[in-house]
Design an enzyme around this catalytic site. Sequence first.
Site, PDB file in Angstrom:
ATOM      1  N   ALA A  10       3.844   2.865  -4.785  1.00 45.92           N
ATOM      2  CA  ALA A  10       4.205   1.831  -5.081  1.00 45.92           C
ATOM      3  C   ALA A  10       3.778   0.707  -4.149  1.00 45.92           C
ATOM      4  O   ALA A  10       4.265  -0.507  -4.244  1.00 45.92           O
ATOM      5  CB  ALA A  10       5.836   1.961  -5.142  1.00 45.92           C
ATOM      6  N   ARG A  15      -2.297  -4.606   4.751  1.00 49.69           N
ATOM      7  CA  ARG A  15      -3.333  -4.670   5.620  1.00 49.69           C
ATOM      8  C   ARG A  15      -4.536  -4.742   4.954  1.00 49.69           C
ATOM      9  O   ARG A  15      -5.649  -5.107   5.550  1.00 49.69           O
ATOM     10  CB  ARG A  15      -3.450  -3.742   6.757  1.00 49.69           C
ATOM     11  N   GLY A  80      12.008   2.991   0.281  1.00 47.57           N
ATOM     12  CA  GLY A  80      11.707   4.065   1.181  1.00 47.57           C
ATOM     13  C   GLY A  80      11.010   5.410   0.284  1.00 47.57           C
ATOM     14  O   GLY A  80      11.210   5.246  -0.869  1.00 47.57           O
ATOM     15  N   THR A  81      10.376   6.426   1.161  1.00 46.61           N
ATOM     16  CA  THR A  81       9.774   7.287   0.360  1.00 46.61           C
ATOM     17  C   THR A  81      10.903   8.419  -0.455  1.00 46.61           C
ATOM     18  O   THR A  81      10.299   8.773  -1.614  1.00 46.61           O
ATOM     19  CB  THR A  81       8.968   8.183   1.402  1.00 46.61           C
ATOM     20  N   ASN A 226      -5.248   2.173   5.066  1.00 49.46           N
ATOM     21  CA  ASN A 226      -4.393   1.044   5.301  1.00 49.46           C
ATOM     22  C   ASN A 226      -5.122  -0.184   5.399  1.00 49.46           C
ATOM     23  O   ASN A 226      -4.791  -1.231   5.257  1.00 49.46           O
ATOM     24  CB  ASN A 226      -3.480   1.223   6.524  1.00 49.46           C
ATOM     25  N   LYS A 333     -31.257   3.505 -20.890  1.00 48.49           N
ATOM     26  CA  LYS A 333     -29.723   3.200 -21.045  1.00 48.49           C
ATOM     27  C   LYS A 333     -29.465   3.751 -22.546  1.00 48.49           C
ATOM     28  O   LYS A 333     -30.486   3.356 -23.452  1.00 48.49           O
ATOM     29  CB  LYS A 333     -29.459   1.903 -21.157  1.00 48.49           C
ATOM     30  N   ASN A 359     -45.590  10.071 -25.094  1.00 46.38           N
ATOM     31  CA  ASN A 359     -45.799   9.138 -23.625  1.00 46.38           C
ATOM     32  C   ASN A 359     -45.589   7.823 -23.849  1.00 46.38           C
ATOM     33  O   ASN A 359     -46.055   6.937 -25.024  1.00 46.38           O
ATOM     34  CB  ASN A 359     -47.277   9.426 -23.593  1.00 46.38           C
ATOM     35  N   ALA A 362     -47.302   2.026 -20.123  1.00 43.34           N
ATOM     36  CA  ALA A 362     -46.592   0.794 -18.824  1.00 43.34           C
ATOM     37  C   ALA A 362     -46.221  -0.260 -19.552  1.00 43.34           C
ATOM     38  O   ALA A 362     -46.887  -0.840 -20.545  1.00 43.34           O
ATOM     39  CB  ALA A 362     -47.664   0.624 -17.737  1.00 43.34           C
ATOM     40  N   ARG A 422     -51.444  -7.137 -32.960  1.00 40.75           N
ATOM     41  CA  ARG A 422     -51.703  -8.255 -31.922  1.00 40.75           C
ATOM     42  C   ARG A 422     -52.652  -8.955 -32.191  1.00 40.75           C
ATOM     43  O   ARG A 422     -53.349  -8.569 -33.403  1.00 40.75           O
ATOM     44  CB  ARG A 422     -52.139  -7.349 -30.578  1.00 40.75           C
TER      45      ARG A 422
HETATM   46  C1  UD1 Z   1       5.475   8.260   6.195  1.00 41.38           C
HETATM   47  C2  UD1 Z   1       6.613   9.489   6.585  1.00 41.38           C
HETATM   48  C3  UD1 Z   1       6.234   9.956   7.972  1.00 41.38           C
HETATM   49  C4  UD1 Z   1       4.657  10.558   7.957  1.00 41.38           C
HETATM   50  C5  UD1 Z   1       3.922   9.394   7.326  1.00 41.38           C
HETATM   51  C6  UD1 Z   1       2.538  10.053   7.071  1.00 41.38           C
HETATM   52  C7  UD1 Z   1       8.862   8.947   5.544  1.00 41.38           C
HETATM   53  C8  UD1 Z   1      10.031   8.393   5.739  1.00 41.38           C
HETATM   54  N1  UD1 Z   1       8.009   9.031   6.583  1.00 41.38           N
HETATM   55  O1  UD1 Z   1       5.545   7.197   7.395  1.00 41.38           O
HETATM   56  O2  UD1 Z   1       6.836  11.094   8.587  1.00 41.38           O
HETATM   57  O3  UD1 Z   1       4.257  10.981   9.224  1.00 41.38           O
HETATM   58  O4  UD1 Z   1       4.385   9.048   5.986  1.00 41.38           O
HETATM   59  O5  UD1 Z   1       1.677   8.944   6.633  1.00 41.38           O
HETATM   60  O6  UD1 Z   1       8.412   9.500   4.591  1.00 41.38           O
HETATM   61  N2  UD1 Z   1       5.647   4.371  -0.881  1.00 41.38           N
HETATM   62  C9  UD1 Z   1       6.340   4.051  -1.786  1.00 41.38           C
HETATM   63  N3  UD1 Z   1       7.583   3.578  -2.063  1.00 41.38           N
HETATM   64  C10 UD1 Z   1       8.276   3.182  -0.962  1.00 41.38           C
HETATM   65  C11 UD1 Z   1       7.865   3.632   0.217  1.00 41.38           C
HETATM   66  C12 UD1 Z   1       6.622   4.157   0.580  1.00 41.38           C
HETATM   67  O7  UD1 Z   1       5.801   4.245  -3.002  1.00 41.38           O
HETATM   68  O8  UD1 Z   1       9.345   2.796  -0.809  1.00 41.38           O
HETATM   69  C13 UD1 Z   1       4.340   5.060  -0.562  1.00 41.38           C
HETATM   70  C14 UD1 Z   1       3.592   3.988   0.262  1.00 41.38           C
HETATM   71  O9  UD1 Z   1       2.749   3.340  -0.767  1.00 41.38           O
HETATM   72  C15 UD1 Z   1       2.560   5.177   0.852  1.00 41.38           C
HETATM   73  C16 UD1 Z   1       3.792   6.428   1.075  1.00 41.38           C
HETATM   74  O10 UD1 Z   1       4.592   6.245   0.154  1.00 41.38           O
HETATM   75  O11 UD1 Z   1       1.755   5.661   0.018  1.00 41.38           O
HETATM   76  C17 UD1 Z   1       3.969   6.508   2.365  1.00 41.38           C
HETATM   77  O12 UD1 Z   1       4.691   5.211   2.782  1.00 41.38           O
HETATM   78  P1  UD1 Z   1       4.551   4.477   4.428  1.00 41.38           P
HETATM   79  O13 UD1 Z   1       5.502   3.130   4.252  1.00 41.38           O
HETATM   80  O14 UD1 Z   1       3.070   4.526   4.580  1.00 41.38           O
HETATM   81  O15 UD1 Z   1       5.280   5.835   5.066  1.00 41.38           O
HETATM   82  P2  UD1 Z   1       5.110   5.877   6.637  1.00 41.38           P
HETATM   83  O16 UD1 Z   1       6.207   5.092   7.320  1.00 41.38           O
HETATM   84  O17 UD1 Z   1       3.862   5.879   7.192  1.00 41.38           O
HETATM   85 CA    CA Z   2       1.758   5.182   6.302  1.00 35.55          CA
END
Ligand code: UD1
Ligand code: CA
Length: 451
Positions: A10, A15, A80-81, A226, A333, A359, A362, A422
């Site tokens: 997501a 970067r 968040g994850t 990244n 192709k 064959n 060319a 030809r």
């Molecule tokens: C996360 C881990 C960290 C680990 C690191 C490894 C957590 C809280 N932390 O940190 O322990 O060392 O990865 O790279 O899990 N993503 C979503 N939705 C969100 C947030 C993130 O889809 O709401 C996806 C991101 O696109 C990415 C992945 O989850 O592919 C990790 O997210 P990122 O924000 O990079 O986590 P870090 O802070 O690096």
């Molecule tokens: Ca990361």
Amino acid sequence: MSTALIILAAGMGTRMNSDLPKVLHQIAGAPMVVHAMLSGASLSPERTVIVTGHGADLVETAVRAHDPEARFALQAQQLGTAHAVAQAREALEGFDGDAIVLYGDTPFIQPETLEAMAAARAEHDVVILGFEAADPGRYGRLVMNGDTLEKIVEFKEATDKERALTLCNSGVVCADVQTLFSLIDAVGNDNAAGEYYLTDIVELARARGLTATAVVCSEAETLGVNSRAELAGAEAAFQARARAQLMEDGVTLIAPETVHLCFDTYIGRDSIIEQNVVFGPGVTVESNALIRAFSHLEGCHISQRASVGPFARLRPGAELAEDSKVGNFVEMKNATLEEGAKINHLSYVGDARVGPAANIGAGTITCNYDGVMKHHTDIGAGAFIGSNTMLVAPVKVGDYAMTASGSVITSDVPAEALALARAKQENKPGLAVKLFKMLKKQKEKRSKGAS
Ligand code: UD1
Ligand code: CA
């Protein structure tokens, strides 16, 4: 044990400085998210759920092209994850078994590593993939006590003592799906980032009397992307590994660092690949084939003992049978070259069949496109196409037929016939000499006029 993959994709990838969602940037011809899917493929997942957010439509389209059965869960806001994983709940309705969480921007987790995690699940409720980091930077740290993973601390929350730990969290998690969701329900966002941390599930699990452990892999596997520079680094890492694997599998690469492979390139034993060859998606080369320098191949199949190039271009649908040969500056192709057939120089063969041992001289062109539609050319066994023949498709040249050089072939040539199409040659005795004299005079006049 059945397995489901949850792939987090997501994030925006600020970067990368790109309009394209980060996970769609390609490594070796496949989007990063597809690499993550391929990592999990060895576990034969019953379901795959991609958590999308930024560029969700684009991600869905790209993933569907690879796996029409993949499911999607939209995470409208990246909180968040743990929040990301929670979005997959509906798509996993009715699924029983283990869930493995992967990141869409971490393309190199090896199948054996995921298998080791699945195996560790026999003893533990939650399995986390860790790695010894050369530079632990801002990674989450794994706090171990023997085999037991006590907790994961995010860098922002970590004490100095915890920051000194070098065993880091890769982000890959394996747990029973019900356990995972029930733990995630308990995750809050009262932390330095104000995010729902997936990493909190470890402490929560232990508080419930469940066990957690870590499987450790090499840092190279956990390489995340990244930025464009990291993308280039990931590409180089993939290429280096794929080349080494091919050589181990018995393929000769004369100058390995100049050969560019695709995620799905297959090359059989004792084939030789010369310098500066590019493999696009969908190429299979059987054993004992020779791919000569500066050739570009995609979507094609090359059989045993066939030879390609130098400077050949094989586009999708090119099919080379055993002992066939495609030489320099030849483009093919959607065309089949049957056993022992040859196209040695400077030709375009598209939408065609070239029969066994035929064959192609060319400068032959199959004129397959009329500006609106594509048409087929069929060339029979043992046929001989004279140099600079235009084959205006649809057209058929029969077995053991010949076309005279420079012919424009617009109607079928019967088997064993010679087609001459030809203008007839006329010789004018002495005319060349007269012409030279006249031209030289003209040139003299001009240079006088100029001075
Ligand atoms: C996360 C881990 C960290 C680990 C690191 C490894 C957590 C809280 N932390 O940190 O322990 O060392 O990865 O790279 O899990 N993503 C979503 N939705 C969100 C947030 C993130 O889809 O709401 C996806 C991101 O696109 C990415 C992945 O989850 O592919 C990790 O997210 P990122 O924000 O990079 O986590 P870090 O802070 O690096
Ligand atoms: Ca990361």
